[in-house]
Structures are given as structure tokens and as C-alpha cells.
Scaffold this motif. Structure first.
Motif, PDB file in Angstrom:
ATOM      1  N   ASN A   3      43.031  36.373  43.136  1.00  0.00           N
ATOM      2  CA  ASN A   3      41.913  37.094  42.528  1.00  0.00           C
ATOM      3  C   ASN A   3      42.042  37.011  41.016  1.00  0.00           C
ATOM      4  N   GLY A   4      40.918  36.896  40.343  1.00  0.00           N
ATOM      5  CA  GLY A   4      40.920  36.696  38.902  1.00  0.00           C
ATOM      6  C   GLY A   4      40.795  35.239  38.530  1.00  0.00           C
ATOM      7  N   GLU A   5      40.932  34.338  39.510  1.00  0.00           N
ATOM      8  CA  GLU A   5      40.790  32.906  39.265  1.00  0.00           C
ATOM      9  C   GLU A   5      39.778  32.255  40.197  1.00  0.00           C
ATOM     10  N   GLU A  26      33.310  38.411  50.437  1.00  0.00           N
ATOM     11  CA  GLU A  26      33.522  39.587  49.581  1.00  0.00           C
ATOM     12  C   GLU A  26      34.493  39.284  48.451  1.00  0.00           C
ATOM     13  N   GLU A  27      35.578  38.582  48.749  1.00  0.00           N
ATOM     14  CA  GLU A  27      36.539  38.235  47.702  1.00  0.00           C
ATOM     15  C   GLU A  27      35.894  37.354  46.643  1.00  0.00           C
ATOM     16  N   VAL A  28      35.126  36.387  47.090  1.00  0.00           N
ATOM     17  CA  VAL A  28      34.485  35.459  46.164  1.00  0.00           C
ATOM     18  C   VAL A  28      33.507  36.182  45.254  1.00  0.00           C
ATOM     19  N   ARG A  35      34.093  38.454  36.587  1.00  0.00           N
ATOM     20  CA  ARG A  35      33.899  37.469  35.515  1.00  0.00           C
ATOM     21  C   ARG A  35      32.598  37.733  34.769  1.00  0.00           C
ATOM     22  N   MET A  36      31.542  38.018  35.515  1.00  0.00           N
ATOM     23  CA  MET A  36      30.256  38.297  34.875  1.00  0.00           C
ATOM     24  C   MET A  36      30.360  39.481  33.926  1.00  0.00           C
ATOM     25  N   HIS A  37      31.029  40.541  34.364  1.00  0.00           N
ATOM     26  CA  HIS A  37      31.151  41.724  33.519  1.00  0.00           C
ATOM     27  C   HIS A  37      32.043  41.474  32.305  1.00  0.00           C
ATOM     28  N   GLN A  38      32.938  40.509  32.414  1.00  0.00           N
ATOM     29  CA  GLN A  38      33.811  40.167  31.283  1.00  0.00           C
ATOM     30  C   GLN A  38      33.062  39.419  30.187  1.00  0.00           C
ATOM     31  N   VAL A  39      32.264  38.414  30.578  1.00  0.00           N
ATOM     32  CA  VAL A  39      31.718  37.498  29.580  1.00  0.00           C
ATOM     33  C   VAL A  39      30.231  37.684  29.284  1.00  0.00           C
ATOM     34  N   ALA A 167      29.880  29.438  31.810  1.00  0.00           N
ATOM     35  CA  ALA A 167      30.828  30.490  31.463  1.00  0.00           C
ATOM     36  C   ALA A 167      31.562  31.021  32.687  1.00  0.00           C
ATOM     37  N   GLY A 168      31.223  30.513  33.877  1.00  0.00           N
ATOM     38  CA  GLY A 168      31.896  30.939  35.092  1.00  0.00           C
ATOM     39  C   GLY A 168      31.217  32.070  35.813  1.00  0.00           C
ATOM     40  N   ILE A 169      29.945  32.340  35.476  1.00  0.00           N
ATOM     41  CA  ILE A 169      29.182  33.384  36.160  1.00  0.00           C
ATOM     42  C   ILE A 169      28.426  32.729  37.304  1.00  0.00           C
ATOM     43  N   GLY A 170      29.061  32.673  38.474  1.00  0.00           N
ATOM     44  CA  GLY A 170      28.465  31.986  39.608  1.00  0.00           C
ATOM     45  C   GLY A 170      28.709  30.494  39.541  1.00  0.00           C
ATOM     46  N   ALA A 171      28.759  29.871  40.707  1.00  0.00           N
ATOM     47  CA  ALA A 171      29.002  28.430  40.766  1.00  0.00           C
ATOM     48  C   ALA A 171      27.726  27.621  40.645  1.00  0.00           C
ATOM     49  N   LEU A 172      26.572  28.236  40.942  1.00  0.00           N
ATOM     50  CA  LEU A 172      25.280  27.564  40.860  1.00  0.00           C
ATOM     51  C   LEU A 172      24.316  28.433  40.075  1.00  0.00           C
TER      52      LEU A 172
END
Length: 477
Positions: A3-5, A26-28, A35-39, A167-172
Motif C-alpha cells: 500500500n502506498g505504491e 478496495e485496496e487499489v 494519491r489523489m488527496h496527496q497531489v 501524476a498517478g491519479i488513476g491509471a486511465l
């Protein structure tokens, strides 16, 4: 993967793990939301957080899988949806204050198809007013920033989608494209996309009150922005599934027939008098060499006149906009967007009346010329823009700004007018005075052969590498 990666994984990598049960939906989704809330506070790419809804859907998918349900091709993949497309129960704002309370009664076909494939929507992404700029800012949701730095526009109109996915917010990241709105953000952010061809992805907004103009119908397409070409091969077969609400959808398999022998590629650096920046020149050479190494036959030859075709198409589109949209722009648009449209009409003098009918007839001539050319050269490798991506608000700087942003982008909107697919992939990371910046090139393909364009993009990506890991390292510094 801890988690976190998890957010770092591509959609292709994620689905391998979710289908085997090594990762739960759920984990994904939880990791994607962290990540979204971070960036996102720094980027403002996602303008509606759907975290609670996404977690509920992830739990439901996990329960269904435990009960023996087959996993969809995008099982558990976090995606974002652009705010100009209907998602049931959410506002289809199109970046316009007056539309902030237009709640969608149902999902658009592209959203429905993503849901059916097992994808999970984690947020809705920003777009400029009326989704008609190559930059992303509006009075309702504010400005979206490019994760490479605030000196580069995030592109538009799917600027939120491009910034989010890189930025890593979702893969698509879902987006759409009437003149470059998938490819501009891909180029701005160093992402990968393919603008589908005419009729390839079903489209319609249940909230709309009137049908769109004929050019908007024929030039606008739905698609996704990704970090890797493989994710286009994974996701696009789901997007092209039929929907009866689009009566002109063309139902064909994603993969077409294999070509006999090496595939010929027409390679051009022709920029029609616009100066070709040295970094774009190098990116084109790198892309050419990558395709040669991958077994393509690359020949330097100009395709049929892109400049005449592209300018005709965009002037015709401006004629339709003048007739069908100008009243709404004047009534509901900000002064900034009204001023930009006035300069659009100067850069691309609208074709109206009888001349518009003639221009629409001439479209067939250009499409036929390209169709014949593509019989010999199934792919065309070209610049996307002749220079590195522009700064934010460049299109607000009068005629010169609009000319740099859109006037020189003939390889972009010509493909919309022709109805041809076109992929965008980074071919170089340029070291410019303001910092590193990706340079994307364009690969056009035969009608309904998006798969061939994506294969070529994958070959270039194999040599150049993905831009996202470099960006993530920069963002963490």
C-alpha cells in the motif's frame, strides 16, 4: 506491491493482480484515493472527488468476485471522467458556471462501457469553458496545473485528465477530442493516447437538450489518456463496445487484419513554414529510428496536403460554432473565453452559408486522398506541434498566442476533419531553460486501425521509456 505504491501500477499491471486476487479492488481504489488527496490540491486536475462512491463500487466488485462473478477486463482499475460527459447523478458542467447544476440523468456510453468493464471512477476532471481551449482554466473550477511545472500548460481541453493520470491519479483518464483535446494534454504531460477514428467509440450525453452540429458529431471522439501504450490496448476494446444510443457507431473489433510483410510508414517533418524546434526535430528522429529498429519500413515522404485540409476543416468547424454556439458563449461564457473566440474567428475565418456546404463536400476529397495514400503507407509519423508545449494562458495573448497554440496545430485537427485515428506518444525528454519537458509526436493511421497506431506508439515507447517514473521522481524532490 505494498500500500502506498499501488497507484504506480499501470492498468495492465493492475488487472493481472486484481483478476488473480492478489489485490482487491478496495485496496487499489483506496491507494488511488490517497494519491489523489496527496497531489491534487497542487494540481487541481480532479474537480469532483468521488471517493466514497468509488469505495462502495470497489466493495461491490470484490463481493461479486468472491461469489464467483467473472472479472471484467478493467476489473478494479481507477479511472477519471471529464466533466463534459454525463455520469449519472453528477453535474456535467463543461467548465461553465451556468451549467453547474445540470445533473446527468444517466451515464454516457463511454462511462457505461467503463463501468461494464469493471473500472471504478474515482473523480471527475477539469476542462476549459465549453471544452474549447488547448489550455485548462475556467471560472467555475479554476486552473489545472501541469505536474511537470507551472511554466507548462496542462493542455486542453482534457487537461485535467492528462495532468491526473501522469501524476498517478488513476491509471486511465477519460477525455475527448474535437481538434486535439486528447492529444494536446498527452503532449503537454508526456502521456500516451490515441484519438479514435470516426464512429469508433459510441457517444451521446443524455442531459443534452439538442443534437450537436454535423461537424461536432463527425469530428468529436471519446477516448482515454494513459501512461503507457499497453494500457490503450487493454482499455480501448471496452470503450468501443456498441451502444444503441449512438446510431452511427461502427462496431468493429479492436484488432484488424495483420499486414503482409513490414508496415510502411510515411515520415514527414513538413511544418508548412512554421519553424521546427530542434527538440521536436530530435524527437522525430528518435521516433523514426525506433520504428526502423522495430521492423517498420520508414520512408521520408509528405502525405496529402495537411495544411489545406486542416485549415479548411477548422474554418468549417468555426462556421458551425458561430451558428450554433456563439449565442451560448456570449450568454454564459466569461470575458476571457469570449475574447479567445473572437481571436479564433480571426485565425480561422468561419465558413458559413453556401460556402460551408461546399467545404463539407470538399471533406470527401481530402479523405479520399488520404485513404489512397494510406493504402501504400498505413501509418504517418509527423510532428504534433512544431515547438515544445506552450505556457499557460498563451491563447489569451491575442492573435500571436492563438496562432502558436492552435494555428500551427494542423496535424492535430486535420485528423479530426478526416475522421482518421491518431496516436500521441512522447519521443524525447527535452532539457529546456525552464526544466525538463516531454516532446510528443503523432502517428496517424488508416481508418479504424487505431491498433496499428498504438502498436507503433508502443515501439517508440520501448526505446524512449515512459515519462511517468521520471516525473514522479521530480515531483518527490
Amino acid at each position: 506491491m505494498t500500500n502506498g505504491e499501488i497507484w504506480r501500477l499501470s492498468a495492465t499491471e493492475l488487472t493481472v493482480l486484481t483478476k488473480k486476487g492478489d489485490l482487491s479492488a478496495e485496496e487499489v481504489v483506496k491507494d488511488a484515493l490517497v494519491r489523489m488527496h496527496q497531489v491534487n490540491p497542487e494540481l487541481n486536475a480532479v474537480v469532483e472527488d468521488l471517493g466514497a462512491e468509488a469505495m462502495e463500487r470497489a466493495s461491490a466488485l470484490d463481493r461479486a468476485r468472491r461469489d464467483g462473478a467473472l472479472a471484467g477486463p478493467l476489473h478494479g482499475v481507477p479511472v477519471t471522467i471529464k466533466v463534459n460527459v454525463d455520469q449519472k447523478g453528477h453535474a456535467t458542467t463543461n467548465g461553465v458556471v451556468a451549467l453547474k447544476d445540470v445533473i446527468a440523468p444517466d451515464d454516457a456510453p463511454v462511462v457505461s462501457n467503463l463501468h461494464k468493464a469493471g473500472a471504478i471512477v474515482i473523480g471527475r476532471t477539469n476542462t476549459p469553458e465549453f471544452s474549447f481551449r488547448a489550455d485548462t482554466d475556467n471560472p467555475l473550477h479554476g486552473r489545472t496545473h501541469n505536474p511537470w511545472g507551472r511554466h507548462i500548460s496542462p493542455g486542453g481541453s482534457s487537461g485535467g485528465a492528462g495532468a491526473a493520470v501522469m501524476a498517478g491519479i488513476g491509471a486511465l483518464g477519460h477525455g475527448n477530442d474535437i481538434g486535439g483535446s486528447l492529444r494536446f494534454p498527452a503532449a503537454a504531460n508526456g502521456a500516451v493516447t490515441v484519438k479514435p477514428g470516426l464512429g469508433r467509440v459510441p457517444a451521446w450525453n443524455p442531459s443534452q437538450k439538442a443534437e450537436r452540429g454535423m461537424l461536432a458529431q463527425s469530428m468529436s471522439v471519446q477516448g482515454v489518456i494513459t501512461r503507457t501504450a499497453a494500457d490503450l490496448h487493454l482499455s480501448m476494446p471496452s470503450l468501443i463496445e456498441p451502444d444503441p444510443r449512438d446510431p452511427f457507431h461502427v462496431h468493429l473489433p479492436w484488432r484488424g487484419n495483420m499486414q503482409d510483410g513490414p508496415i510502411k510508414v510515411a515520415f514527414t517533418k513538413n511544418t508548412f513554414g512554421y519553424a521546427l524546434h530542434p527538440e521536436v526535430d530530435k524527437a522525430l528522429d528518435t521516433a523514426r529510428d525506433a520504428l526502423i529498429d522495430a521492423g517498420y519500413l520508414v520512408e521520408e515522404i509528405d502525405p496529402p496536403d495537411v495544411f489545406e485540409c486542416g485549415r479548411l476543416g477548422y474554418r468549417a468547424l468555426m462556421g458551425e460554432v458561430l451558428t450554433l454556439m456563439k449565442g451560448d458563449i456570449e450568454a454564459a461564457g466569461s470575458q476571457i473565453i469570449r475574447d479567445i473566440f473572437e481571436v479564433y474567428f480571426q485565425e480561422f475565418p468561419p465558413i458559413v452559408g453556401d460556402d460551408l456546404i461546399q467545404a463539407l463536400a470538399q471533406r470527401s476529397h481530402h479523405a479520399r486522398e488520404w485513404s489512397l495514400f494510406l493504402q501504400d503507407y498505413p501509418l504517418v509519423l509527423s510532428p504534433f506541434l512544431p515547438q515544445p508545449f506552450f505556457k499557460p494562458d498563451r491563447d489569451t495573448e491575442g492573435a500571436e498566442g492563438v496562432h502558436e497554440v492552435l494555428g500551427c496545430a494542423v496535424y492535430s485537427y486535420a485528423m479530426n476533419f478526416l475522421g482518421l485515428p491518431a496516436a500521441s506518444v512522447p519521443a524525447r525528454l527535452a532539457e529546456l531553460p525552464n526544466g525538463p519537458q516531454p516532446i510528443n509526436i503523432q502517428i496517424a493511421a488508416r481508418c479504424w486501425r487505431e491498433d496499428m497506431a498504438v502498436d507503433a506508439a508502443a515501439a517508440i515507447e520501448e526505446r524512449v521509456g515512459q515519462m511517468a517514473p521520471i516525473l514522479w521522481e521530480q515531483m518527490s524532490n
